[in-house]
Motif scaffolding. Structure first.
Motif, PDB file in Angstrom:
ATOM      1  N   GLY A  57      11.403   1.550   8.749  1.00  0.00           N
ATOM      2  CA  GLY A  57      12.411   2.204   9.572  1.00  0.00           C
ATOM      3  C   GLY A  57      13.396   3.058   8.814  1.00  0.00           C
ATOM      4  N   ASN A  58      13.271   3.119   7.480  1.00  0.00           N
ATOM      5  CA  ASN A  58      14.202   3.953   6.714  1.00  0.00           C
ATOM      6  C   ASN A  58      13.937   5.422   6.996  1.00  0.00           C
ATOM      7  N   THR A  59      14.972   6.154   7.324  1.00  0.00           N
ATOM      8  CA  THR A  59      14.842   7.579   7.658  1.00  0.00           C
ATOM      9  C   THR A  59      15.564   8.475   6.660  1.00  0.00           C
ATOM     10  N   GLU A  60      16.118   7.886   5.623  1.00  0.00           N
ATOM     11  CA  GLU A  60      16.912   8.666   4.674  1.00  0.00           C
ATOM     12  C   GLU A  60      16.089   9.191   3.507  1.00  0.00           C
ATOM     13  N   LEU A  61      14.937   8.572   3.222  1.00  0.00           N
ATOM     14  CA  LEU A  61      14.130   8.974   2.079  1.00  0.00           C
ATOM     15  C   LEU A  61      13.143  10.064   2.463  1.00  0.00           C
ATOM     16  N   GLU A  62      12.845  10.930   1.496  1.00  0.00           N
ATOM     17  CA  GLU A  62      11.760  11.888   1.684  1.00  0.00           C
ATOM     18  C   GLU A  62      10.449  11.118   1.804  1.00  0.00           C
ATOM     19  N   ALA A  63       9.492  11.676   2.563  1.00  0.00           N
ATOM     20  CA  ALA A  63       8.252  10.956   2.858  1.00  0.00           C
ATOM     21  C   ALA A  63       7.485  10.588   1.594  1.00  0.00           C
ATOM     22  N   ASP A  64       7.414  11.519   0.611  1.00  0.00           N
ATOM     23  CA  ASP A  64       6.648  11.227  -0.602  1.00  0.00           C
ATOM     24  C   ASP A  64       7.333  10.171  -1.460  1.00  0.00           C
ATOM     25  N   VAL A  65       8.655  10.183  -1.471  1.00  0.00           N
ATOM     26  CA  VAL A  65       9.402   9.178  -2.224  1.00  0.00           C
ATOM     27  C   VAL A  65       9.220   7.795  -1.594  1.00  0.00           C
ATOM     28  N   LYS A  66       9.324   7.763  -0.283  1.00  0.00           N
ATOM     29  CA  LYS A  66       9.143   6.501   0.436  1.00  0.00           C
ATOM     30  C   LYS A  66       7.744   5.951   0.206  1.00  0.00           C
ATOM     31  N   ALA A  67       6.735   6.819   0.242  1.00  0.00           N
ATOM     32  CA  ALA A  67       5.357   6.389   0.017  1.00  0.00           C
ATOM     33  C   ALA A  67       5.183   5.817  -1.385  1.00  0.00           C
ATOM     34  N   GLN A  68       5.785   6.474  -2.376  1.00  0.00           N
ATOM     35  CA  GLN A  68       5.676   5.995  -3.753  1.00  0.00           C
ATOM     36  C   GLN A  68       6.282   4.602  -3.884  1.00  0.00           C
ATOM     37  N   PHE A  69       7.478   4.397  -3.366  1.00  0.00           N
ATOM     38  CA  PHE A  69       8.130   3.094  -3.489  1.00  0.00           C
ATOM     39  C   PHE A  69       7.317   2.005  -2.780  1.00  0.00           C
ATOM     40  N   GLU A  70       6.845   2.307  -1.587  1.00  0.00           N
ATOM     41  CA  GLU A  70       6.061   1.305  -0.858  1.00  0.00           C
ATOM     42  C   GLU A  70       4.763   0.993  -1.594  1.00  0.00           C
ATOM     43  N   GLY A  71       4.106   2.041  -2.076  1.00  0.00           N
ATOM     44  CA  GLY A  71       2.851   1.834  -2.806  1.00  0.00           C
ATOM     45  C   GLY A  71       3.044   0.998  -4.045  1.00  0.00           C
ATOM     46  N   GLU A  72       4.122   1.249  -4.782  1.00  0.00           N
ATOM     47  CA  GLU A  72       4.382   0.477  -5.998  1.00  0.00           C
ATOM     48  C   GLU A  72       4.647  -0.992  -5.671  1.00  0.00           C
ATOM     49  N   ALA A  73       5.441  -1.241  -4.637  1.00  0.00           N
ATOM     50  CA  ALA A  73       5.751  -2.625  -4.264  1.00  0.00           C
ATOM     51  C   ALA A  73       4.494  -3.352  -3.797  1.00  0.00           C
ATOM     52  N   LEU A  74       3.649  -2.690  -3.035  1.00  0.00           N
ATOM     53  CA  LEU A  74       2.390  -3.300  -2.579  1.00  0.00           C
ATOM     54  C   LEU A  74       1.467  -3.581  -3.764  1.00  0.00           C
ATOM     55  N   PHE A  75       1.372  -2.625  -4.678  1.00  0.00           N
ATOM     56  CA  PHE A  75       0.528  -2.785  -5.858  1.00  0.00           C
ATOM     57  C   PHE A  75       0.953  -3.992  -6.682  1.00  0.00           C
TER      58      PHE A  75
ATOM     59  N   ILE B 215      -5.897 -15.401   0.814  1.00  0.00           N
ATOM     60  CA  ILE B 215      -5.078 -14.774  -0.223  1.00  0.00           C
ATOM     61  C   ILE B 215      -5.778 -13.531  -0.753  1.00  0.00           C
ATOM     62  N   TYR B 216      -7.071 -13.638  -1.014  1.00  0.00           N
ATOM     63  CA  TYR B 216      -7.812 -12.478  -1.498  1.00  0.00           C
ATOM     64  C   TYR B 216      -7.849 -11.360  -0.457  1.00  0.00           C
ATOM     65  N   ASP B 217      -7.997 -11.708   0.813  1.00  0.00           N
ATOM     66  CA  ASP B 217      -7.974 -10.686   1.865  1.00  0.00           C
ATOM     67  C   ASP B 217      -6.644  -9.936   1.855  1.00  0.00           C
ATOM     68  N   PHE B 218      -5.572 -10.672   1.646  1.00  0.00           N
ATOM     69  CA  PHE B 218      -4.240 -10.071   1.604  1.00  0.00           C
ATOM     70  C   PHE B 218      -4.107  -9.137   0.401  1.00  0.00           C
ATOM     71  N   ILE B 219      -4.623  -9.568  -0.739  1.00  0.00           N
ATOM     72  CA  ILE B 219      -4.595  -8.740  -1.948  1.00  0.00           C
ATOM     73  C   ILE B 219      -5.351  -7.440  -1.718  1.00  0.00           C
ATOM     74  N   VAL B 220      -6.531  -7.552  -1.129  1.00  0.00           N
ATOM     75  CA  VAL B 220      -7.335  -6.361  -0.852  1.00  0.00           C
ATOM     76  C   VAL B 220      -6.588  -5.400   0.065  1.00  0.00           C
ATOM     77  N   SER B 221      -5.969  -5.939   1.101  1.00  0.00           N
ATOM     78  CA  SER B 221      -5.223  -5.110   2.044  1.00  0.00           C
ATOM     79  C   SER B 221      -4.076  -4.378   1.349  1.00  0.00           C
ATOM     80  N   ASP B 222      -3.339  -5.082   0.511  1.00  0.00           N
ATOM     81  CA  ASP B 222      -2.228  -4.453  -0.208  1.00  0.00           C
ATOM     82  C   ASP B 222      -2.718  -3.341  -1.130  1.00  0.00           C
ATOM     83  N   LEU B 223      -3.809  -3.581  -1.834  1.00  0.00           N
ATOM     84  CA  LEU B 223      -4.309  -2.600  -2.788  1.00  0.00           C
ATOM     85  C   LEU B 223      -4.879  -1.369  -2.087  1.00  0.00           C
ATOM     86  N   LYS B 224      -5.560  -1.581  -0.974  1.00  0.00           N
ATOM     87  CA  LYS B 224      -6.073  -0.434  -0.213  1.00  0.00           C
ATOM     88  C   LYS B 224      -4.926   0.457   0.249  1.00  0.00           C
TER      89      LYS B 224
END
Length: 486
Positions: free
Chosen positions: A118-136, A175-184
Motif C-alpha cells: 500500500g505504500n504510494t510514496e516510492l517510485e515503482a522500481d525502487v519499491k520493486a527492488q526493496f520488496e525483491g531483496e526482502a523476499l530473496f 517450507i520449501y513451497d514458501f521458499i520457492v514462491s519467495d524466490l520466484k
C-alpha cells in the motif's frame, strides 16, 4: 569499489523482539513506520546485516554446517565438538542462537514486505527492488532453517505477541513451497545485473540461482520430488546470463580480493574492514590460536583464533585424494609460525580468503561468496545427469577437474547412478571444502549416514550416529519451554 556497509542503527526497530525472546519472533506493530526511500533503505540494509551474520559471522554458520561434516573434527567439548561427535541435544546453546537469530532476521524481512504494501510514496522500481531483496533474503533464511531443523513454524507477516506464542510447525514441503514462491517473486522484481555502486545487492540472477539450488534440494532427501527439469531451467538461465566469464581459469582467483564482485560471484555478502565490525572474520577465525601475528607468509595479521576448523592428515587426505590437485595449496596452509618462534608443520588450517586489507582481527576487507558460478555450474551438471544428459554432466565435471590440474573422468567412471553421486560428492567436496556446503550435500543425497559413520569410526564415535533423525537438529529446549514447539 563501493560496498554495502550495513546500517546497524536500524536494529533498534527490532529490539522488542529480542527482549521478548519469542520464536517465531514477535514485535509491536510497525505499520506505517517506513514511508520514505531512505527509511526503507535502512531497513533493507538491516536485512543484509542479518544475512551477513547468519551466513558468515555467527558461530552457527560454521558449527552447524562444516563442523557437522567430515571436513573437520572438533575434539573439545564445546558446542562444535558435540556437533562433530553427534552428541548434541536440545540444550546446546548454538542451536538456540541459530533458531532465534534466523527468526529475528525473517522478522526484519517481514517488516519490510508488510510495510511496502500500500505504500504510494516510492517510485515503482525502487519499491520493486526493496520488496525483491526482502523476499530473496527471507527465502535464504528459511532455506537455512529447513535444512537445519526440518519442520519449523512458517511466519510470513509481522506477528503480535499472542500470535507468536500460538505458532506451530509446518511441514518440510510447505517450507520449501514458501521458499520457492519467495524466490520466484524476487526474480520478477529484482534487476538483472549487479548495480555497479553496490555489487553485493541481490539480482534476478541471484534469485534464480538460489531457486535452482532449492529445486536440487527438493529433488533429494527427504522430499525426492524429481524437479531436475525445473532446476536445470533456472541454473541454465544463470549460466547464460553470466557467461563464460564466471568460470575463472585460476581457482585461487575466485577468492582473491582483486576480483571480488566479479562474475564468479553470483551473490556475495559484502564485507568492509574498519566499518564497525563489518569485516570478514573467516581468515582470522580459521587460523590457529597460537599463530604469531605478522605479515610474513607463515603468519596472519593479528594472529589466529580458538574457533578454527580443526583439520588433520586423515581429513585432508580424504578430501584431496588425488595428487596434483592445485586446490589443496590454495585451500590449506600446512606451515605456520608459532608465537614461540617455532615453525609448525602438523597443524594445517584453511587459508581461503586470506588476502585483502585487514584493519583489526576478524575484520578483513574481502567479500564472502554465498553463491558462486562453479556451484551453479556443478548443480546444473547434476540436473542434466538426471535428465539423461550424461555426456554434458561429465563434460562439466571434467572442466572443473581440469582447472584443478586433475585428469579427466571417463564415462565408465560414472556408469551407474551410485557411481555418479559418489563422484559428484567427491568433486563438490574438493571444490567447496570449508565453505559450509558439505553437510547439506551429504544429507540431500542421503549419503550422510554411511559416509559419516565411516568418518566417525576414525575417532571412535561411529556409535553416536544412529538414525536419519540426526540429519536435523533438535528444536532448542528453550524454544520448547517458551512456546511448546518441539
Amino acid at each position: 569499489m563501493k560496498k554495502i556497509v550495513y546500517i546497524l542503527l536500524v536494529i533498534f526497530i527490532f529490539s522488542c523482539e529480542d527482549k521478548l525472546e519469542l520464536s517465531p519472533v514477535s514485535q509491536k506493530n510497525v505499520d506505517n513506520f517506513y514511508k520514505t526511500e531512505n527509511q526503507f533503505y535502512q531497513a533493507v540494509m538491516g536485512c543484509y546485516d542479518g544475512l551477513q551474520s547468519a551466513m558468515l559471522k555467527a558461530s552457527f554458520s560454521y558449527m552447524m554446517t562444516e563442523s557437522r561434516s567430515d571436513n573437520a573434527w572438533q575434539e573439545v567439548d564445546y558446542d562444535d565438538g558435540r556437533i562433530s561427535r553427534f552428541t548434541d541435544d536440545a540444550d546446546l546453546t548454538v542451536l538456540n542462537s541459530a533458531w532465534a537469530g534466523l527468526y529475528n532476521y525473517i522478522a526484519r524481512c517481514n517488516n519490510v514486505i508488510q510495510s511496502l504494501e500500500g505504500n504510494t510514496e516510492l517510485e515503482a522500481d525502487v519499491k520493486a527492488q526493496f520488496e525483491g531483496e526482502a523476499l530473496f533474503m527471507r527465502a535464504l533464511f528459511y532455506f537455512e532453517l529447513v535444512r537445519f531443523f526440518g519442520e519449523v513454524p512458517l511466519v510470513d507477516k509481522v506477528l503480535s505477541i499472542k500470535e507468536g506464542y500460538a505458532m506451530q510447525k509446518s511441514s518440510i514441503e510447505s517450507i520449501y513451497d514458501f521458499i520457492v514462491s519467495d524466490l520466484k517473486r524476487a526474480a520478477e522484481l529484482l534487476p538483472d545485473v549487479k548495480p555497479s555502486a553496490n555489487p553485493n545487492r541481490a539480482t534476478a540472477l541471484a534469485a534464480r540461482g538460489v531457486l535452482g539450488k532449492v529445486y536440487v534440494f527438493r529433488s533429494g532427501y527427504p522430499l525426492n520430488k524429481n524437479e531436475w527439469g525445473l532446476a536445470g531451467t533456472e541454473l541454465k538461465a544463470v549460466l547464460d546470463g553470466v557467461g563464460d566469464e564466471g568460470f575463472f581459469d585460476n581457482y585461487n582467483d575466485i577468492f582473491d580480493y582483486n576480483f571480488e564482485g566479479g562474475e564468479q560471484a553470483i551473490f556475495s555478502i559484502g564485507c568492509k574492514s574498519g566499518a564497525e565490525g563489518e569485516g570478514n572474520p573467516f581468515p582470522t577465525r580459521n587460523a590457529p590460536n597460537g599463530m604469531n601475528p605478522g605479515n610474513d607468509p607463515l603468519m596472519i595479521p593479528y594472529g589466529g583464533s580458538p574457533y578454527q576448523l580443526f583439520l588433520d592428515d586423515y581429513i585432508l587426505g580424504s578430501i584431496f585424494d588425488e595428487p596434483n590437485d592445485v586446490r589443496f595449496g590454495y585451500s590449506v596452509q600446512t606451515e605456520w609460525l608459532e608465537k614461540s618462534g617455532d615453525t609448525i608443520t602438523n597443524w594445517p588450517f584453511c587459508q581461503k580468503y586470506k588476502n585483502g586489507p585487514v584493519s583489526v582481527s576478524y575484520d578483513w576487507d574481502i567479500d564472502w561468496i554465498l553463491l558462486r558460478y562453479t556451484d551453479v555450474y556443478m548443480l546444473y551438471a547434476e540436473a542434466q545427469y538426471y535428465q539423461n544428459e550424461k555426456t554434458e554432466a561429465l563434460n562439466i565435471l571434467n572442466k572443473v577437474r581440469k582447472r584443478a590440474g586433475l585428469i579427466e573422468l571417463q564415462a565408465a567412471d560414472i556408469d551407474t547412478e551410485d557411481e555418479f553421486v559418489d563422484m559428484l560428492l567427491r568433486e563438490r567436496r574438493k571444490e567447496f571444502c570449508f565453505e559450509n556446503q558439505r553437510w547439506f550435500d551429504l544429507v540431500r543425497t542421503d549419503k550422510a549416514m554411511d559416509i559419516m559413520k565411516t568418518f566417525l569410526a576414525q575417532y571412535g564415535a561411529a556409535a553416536n550416529f544412529t538414525s536419519r533423525d540426526q540429519y536435523y537438529y533438535p528444536i532448542p529446549q528453550r524454544e520448547t519451554d517458551v512456546t511448546g514447539i518441539k
